[in-house]
Enzyme design. Sequence first.
Site, PDB file in Angstrom:
ATOM      1  N   GLN A 200      -4.365   5.061   6.488  1.00 30.94           N
ATOM      2  CA  GLN A 200      -4.108   3.748   5.890  1.00 30.94           C
ATOM      3  C   GLN A 200      -5.436   3.152   5.411  1.00 30.94           C
ATOM      4  O   GLN A 200      -6.269   2.726   6.216  1.00 30.94           O
ATOM      5  CB  GLN A 200      -3.440   2.836   6.913  1.00 30.94           C
ATOM      6  CG  GLN A 200      -2.168   3.434   7.530  1.00 30.94           C
ATOM      7  CD  GLN A 200      -1.037   3.572   6.533  1.00 30.94           C
ATOM      8  OE1 GLN A 200      -0.484   2.589   6.068  1.00 30.94           O
ATOM      9  NE2 GLN A 200      -0.674   4.813   6.204  1.00 30.94           N
ATOM     10  N   ALA A 241       4.959  -4.679   8.653  1.00 26.61           N
ATOM     11  CA  ALA A 241       4.465  -3.328   8.365  1.00 26.61           C
ATOM     12  C   ALA A 241       3.495  -3.320   7.185  1.00 26.61           C
ATOM     13  O   ALA A 241       3.218  -4.351   6.556  1.00 26.61           O
ATOM     14  CB  ALA A 241       5.647  -2.397   8.108  1.00 26.61           C
ATOM     15  N   HIS A 242       2.998  -2.114   6.875  1.00 28.86           N
ATOM     16  CA  HIS A 242       1.968  -1.973   5.849  1.00 28.86           C
ATOM     17  C   HIS A 242       2.482  -2.346   4.460  1.00 28.86           C
ATOM     18  O   HIS A 242       3.625  -2.113   4.113  1.00 28.86           O
ATOM     19  CB  HIS A 242       1.377  -0.561   5.848  1.00 28.86           C
ATOM     20  CG  HIS A 242       2.374   0.530   5.679  1.00 28.86           C
ATOM     21  ND1 HIS A 242       2.053   1.849   5.785  1.00 28.86           N
ATOM     22  CD2 HIS A 242       3.707   0.522   5.406  1.00 28.86           C
ATOM     23  CE1 HIS A 242       3.113   2.597   5.581  1.00 28.86           C
ATOM     24  NE2 HIS A 242       4.132   1.809   5.345  1.00 28.86           N
ATOM     25  N   ASN A 243       1.573  -2.980   3.703  1.00 25.46           N
ATOM     26  CA  ASN A 243       1.815  -3.355   2.305  1.00 25.46           C
ATOM     27  C   ASN A 243       2.878  -4.430   2.110  1.00 25.46           C
ATOM     28  O   ASN A 243       3.320  -4.676   0.987  1.00 25.46           O
ATOM     29  CB  ASN A 243       2.180  -2.129   1.458  1.00 25.46           C
ATOM     30  CG  ASN A 243       1.084  -1.094   1.430  1.00 25.46           C
ATOM     31  OD1 ASN A 243       1.184  -0.061   2.088  1.00 25.46           O
ATOM     32  ND2 ASN A 243       0.007  -1.372   0.721  1.00 25.46           N
ATOM     33  N   SER A 261       6.089  -2.337   2.505  1.00 24.85           N
ATOM     34  CA  SER A 261       6.125  -2.581   1.054  1.00 24.85           C
ATOM     35  C   SER A 261       7.211  -3.547   0.615  1.00 24.85           C
ATOM     36  O   SER A 261       7.584  -3.576  -0.555  1.00 24.85           O
ATOM     37  CB  SER A 261       6.273  -1.258   0.289  1.00 24.85           C
ATOM     38  OG  SER A 261       5.184  -0.409   0.573  1.00 24.85           O
TER      39      SER A 261
END
Length: 356
Positions: A200, A241-243, A261
């Site tokens: 990441q 979570a990521h993004n 995302s």
Amino acid sequence: MNIPHYSLETLAHLVQGELFGDEHFNLSGLASLEQAQSHHISFVNGEKYVEAAKQSKAGALIVTSAFKDQLPASQNYIVVKNPYLAFAQLTHVFEKKMTQRGIESTAKIHPSAMIADNAYIGHYVIIGAECVVGENTVILAHSFLGDNVEIGRDGFVESNVSLLQGTKIKDRVRIHANTVIGSEGFGFAPYQGKWHRIVQLGTVQIGHDVRIGSNCSIDRGALDDTIIEDGVIIDNLVQIAHNVRIGSNTAIAAKCGIAGSTVIGKNCILAGACGVVGHITITDNVTLTGMSMVTKSISEAGTYSSGTALMENNQWKRTIVRFRQLADVPLTQIMKRLDHIQTQIESLESTFKLRK
């Protein structure tokens, strides 16, 4: 310990309210209507609290003009349009503020880090290379700042918080105990029956005036950054979570999970235990009621629900059986049955009219 006192006149001025009563009357704290004593000020935030206000021992009450007319004339009042907002403003007045400044001897700070002179760094805090801590920011014991972390001015970081490499936090942000920001996102590429870790490479950016509760996790982005915009408030036990991107002034209650995302718009409300799948967009001004599960994008503002409310157990069992049976009946068959029932109802209505 010296407890500060404030005159009724001073408090009325702070909340831009109209004073009725003894302007020199001194108050030293806020309290509920039931627990208030003569040195406390309380507030009336609805018709259902009027009777409790009549019985309250509070030295003064924050009310609307309509509520004041229903209460004893002998009481001290501050009249405002929004008592709850005035109460919120006064909590800052009576808050026990931390005045200690400086760096505790047990803290470990990299020589390249820049710490404002009037910041406070608590015991056993670790601050990595090239970090920046702004003016009047407080970081309590056992917190960790990885390399290149930046925190703006007037921030508050409670104990045991981890801000991992590259996290950028703007001004007046509050982060509560045991929260982790900038941890590795849950990214893996499946191939030949195995999960292959995706490094990441992004980070986390947090805007001004954000509040993050205890035991939250906000993952750094895979390539682009995870972004929390200005004014967002996040309860305890939330996973982002990521993004993910959270729009300004959105509120997220406890136990929500937002997958990677996803974009959530401005001024949204996610009630407790909502789940949001990844790679979707939720527009501005959307409210999700408790335990809702969002599986597709939402393009229109409004209130949405998918959780099932509590019911008696036997009723719930019967409902589940019927719900499962619906899946076995073709939609066209259901529509035909409904049309047949509607025809029967209309026939009965015509019969009753003729008899009249």
